[in-house]
Design a protein around this motif. Structure first.
Motif, mmCIF file in Angstrom:
data_model
loop_
_atom_site.group_PDB
_atom_site.id
_atom_site.type_symbol
_atom_site.label_atom_id
_atom_site.label_comp_id
_atom_site.label_asym_id
_atom_site.label_seq_id
_atom_site.Cartn_x
_atom_site.Cartn_y
_atom_site.Cartn_z
ATOM 1 N N VAL A 276 0.923 -1.109 0.055
ATOM 2 C CA VAL A 276 0.038 -0.106 -0.003
ATOM 3 C C VAL A 276 0.705 1.201 -0.078
ATOM 4 N N SER A 277 2.022 1.162 0.898
ATOM 5 C CA SER A 277 2.908 2.620 0.713
ATOM 6 C C SER A 277 3.496 2.698 -0.534
ATOM 7 N N GLU B 92 3.204 12.085 -8.021
ATOM 8 C CA GLU B 92 2.126 12.584 -9.234
ATOM 9 C C GLU B 92 1.783 13.795 -8.655
ATOM 10 N N LEU B 93 0.974 13.740 -7.477
ATOM 11 C CA LEU B 93 0.361 15.069 -7.036
ATOM 12 C C LEU B 93 1.454 16.036 -6.742
ATOM 13 N N ILE C 180 0.854 4.526 -2.563
ATOM 14 C CA ILE C 180 0.619 5.842 -2.194
ATOM 15 C C ILE C 180 1.564 6.691 -2.425
ATOM 16 N N SER C 181 3.034 6.358 -2.209
ATOM 17 C CA SER C 181 3.978 6.817 -2.608
ATOM 18 C C SER C 181 4.164 7.451 -3.980
ATOM 19 N N GLU C 182 3.714 6.652 -4.966
ATOM 20 C CA GLU C 182 3.823 6.900 -6.238
ATOM 21 C C GLU C 182 2.622 7.893 -6.622
ATOM 22 N N VAL C 183 1.437 7.861 -6.067
ATOM 23 C CA VAL C 183 0.151 8.942 -6.149
ATOM 24 C C VAL C 183 0.942 10.250 -5.491
ATOM 25 N N VAL C 184 1.301 10.224 -4.172
ATOM 26 C CA VAL C 184 2.053 11.443 -3.759
ATOM 27 C C VAL C 184 2.877 11.995 -4.696
#
Lengths: 372, 372
Positions: free
Chosen positions: B244-245, B254-255, B248-252
């Motif tokens: 999961v981390s 990207e954001l 989420i790291s990748e999404v963060v």
């Protein structure tokens, strides 16, 4: 719901830009008996709008425009400021409003270009779907929709009233927000969610097809708006960069807190699961603040799940049964089942009628999977 | 769809844990003519499962269990490893499987506690809704659902086949993934989206009610899963912390890229809108990879929007009309309209039937708002 609203603005109203929104406003005003003049640089759109009964071409009507009329600027965001400023000069006593989905920047630039602050009142009808062009216009597009009216601090009261009445005449419910407040609101409820949906959906691009294959309704819901037109959204996000970046900063901060705990857990370190719990609980409470369809806090509906066969007529049979039971459906969701043509339909109803609905559907032979 | 599957495992099968999933498995096996023994530390749940026809209590059946049987461990995640290890000792020739929504950690701990790797094959039926307890169990809960089968590298072929056949016997479609692959897949399509939905919904907590009032369907969709039970999710996220981390790291990341551009734009600096565009475009492409309901790339359905009145019978009338038109509805969405009781219903249909549907609904007096 589609009856003529009781208040009508005094026309004629000039609508500049005969795309979906402009033509729909013109049609709604015409429905209310208001005289409408139309203008558009695109002669074809303009002709189509006239053919649809939205009004007459400006050249034919301009000489009759009385000084009290309203000019609605309904052009794409990148042209809005210049057209607002020009309209303010061309119609020196008219109320000037617009329909742009970002407000502060557009209005400020219009003023810098010479628009009269006293007669300028921003507007943003929350008109749901994105279907472009006059061809998609509907006279009832704004019925029961919110229409944000954004006066400047310098806007005159009579001009503010004109724009409020314009919204009401079009069937909408006006709600007042300053341009800054509007931009913060749409950043929170629309623009930042768009970026987040896209950032999540972007993770699916390099993923194994097998991994994506196990996606359920949650991922589908989370990425639905990621399918939106990217060029349109680049313009909107750029125009509202400040407020959007503030919301995204907060979301990133929240994600980083959870991320740190997850990374500690993955590394076998001391856990701080209460931090994850705090984010999840804040999410539950935040979600509960979204108003229900009647403008109140979302009611705790009961979901009745029914498995139906994937063939024409089955949904009809289900809704006939629900209708016969006298139960009003608050919401309907259809779950997509992978691999095989079948479907789980979730009917949201008020708690007090759920048992009755389950019973009556079961009697009709429906495969009710219980309620929750 | 609810007919008995052609393959049936050789029983009796022992199901330990008679909650929603365990009891549903037992009911599905019973439906297929397989003898089922049940066990649960909760005597009340066990009794309810027996009353529902899910099988007989283990004490009554244990002596007859032949050596070839399967033991399904369907207990809450925190107890799964210990129960798997104990079952492996109690039934020294049986295939042992589980239904836990995270795989690597649970199976590794079970092995550390003495479970026989050769006979252990993980499982995870993708059974949609979270309704807890035997009372919510259904014999067709797994019909047409994916059931991930996760063998260890040491798992014996016959035990793997047993678990595959168990899934098929329950009406599901088995799909093989290693425990690690399973955990990465659910992190991507389920666990990380849950955290992101919660983090976004958490921003609504301190927001002005007026700002939230303008929320449309996008925000509703993005925050729907944020309403889920937080304590259940803390367990799941903690158990799958590593995969999961990573998502989420990748999404963060990207954001943060988008955020930097937005902050530059807000500060009046040189813009790099192409970075925003890249994220949005990747989102469009990523979203398009989610399979449609028939297991293929999502078909480009046409959405036909119809405005209906909010009273019992109106949805029925709409679906009867759609059914009479011989049109199969691929999806149905109901938009919530704030402030007033009215509703926009979006019917997704195949492109080739959209015009026909619009025509036939209009003939019946429906307020069709066009298709897109």
């Amino acid at each position: 719901m589609t009856s003529t609203p009781p208040i009508a603005v005094v026309g004629p109203v000039l609508v500049i830009g005969t795309g979906l929104i402009g033509t729909s406003i013109a049609l709604a005003l015409t429905r209310a008996g208001v005289q409408v003049a139309l203008d558009d640089v695109d002669a074809e759109q303009l002709k189509l709008a006239v053919t649809m009964g939205a009004g007459t071409v400006l050249g034919d009507a301009q000489s009759q425009l009385p000084p009290s009329t309203i000019v609605v600027v309904a052009v794409p965001p990148r042209f809005a400021s210049a057209v607002i400023a020009q309209a303010s000069k061309d119609f020196p006593t008219a109320t000037i409003t617009d329909v742009t989905s970002v407000k502060s920047g557009v209005l400020q630039r219009a003023i810098a270009l010479g628009a009269d602050k006293y007669r300028l009142v921003g507007g943003h009808p929350m008109a749901g779907r994105e279907v472009s062009g006059a061809v998609g216009a509907r006279k009832d597009l704004f019925d029961d929709r919110l229409w944000i009216v954004s006066p400047l601090s310098e806007s005159g009261a009579s001009h503010y009233e004109n724009v409020r009445n314009l919204a009401i005449t079009c069937g909408a419910v006006p709600i007042e927000m300053s341009p800054q407040e509007h931009d913060e609101a749409v950043a929170l409820v629309s623009h930042a969610p768009q970026v987040i949906s896209s950032a999540l959906a972007a993770q699916l691009l390099p993923a194994h097809a097998n991994h994506i294959a196990v996606a359920g309704q949650g991922l589908r819901d989370m990425t639905r708006i990621a399918a939106s037109d990217s060029s349109l959204w680049v313009d909107i996000l750029s125009e509202n960069a400040g407020p959007v970046s503030e919301v995204i900063s907060e979301v990133v901060r929240e994600l980083q807190e959870v991320l740190q705990v997850l990374q500690e857990l993955a590394g076998g370190d001391q856990d701080h699961e209460e931090i994850i719990d705090a984010t999840l609980k804040a999410g539950v409470k935040g979600r509960a603040r979204i108003p229900g369809r009647h403008g109140n806090i979302e009611a705790p509906f009961i979901e009745v799940a029914v498995l139906i066969e994937d063939k024409p007529g089955e949904l009809a049979r289900l809704f006939v049964a629900a209708g016969d039971a006298g139960v009003n459906l608050e919401d309907v969701r259809i779950e997509h089942v992978l691999g095989k043509p079948s479907g789980l339909v979730e009917l949201s109803v008020k708690p007090e009628v759920a048992n009755d609905l389950v019973h009556k559907l079961s009697l009709r032979g429906f495969d009710v999977r219980g309620s929750a």
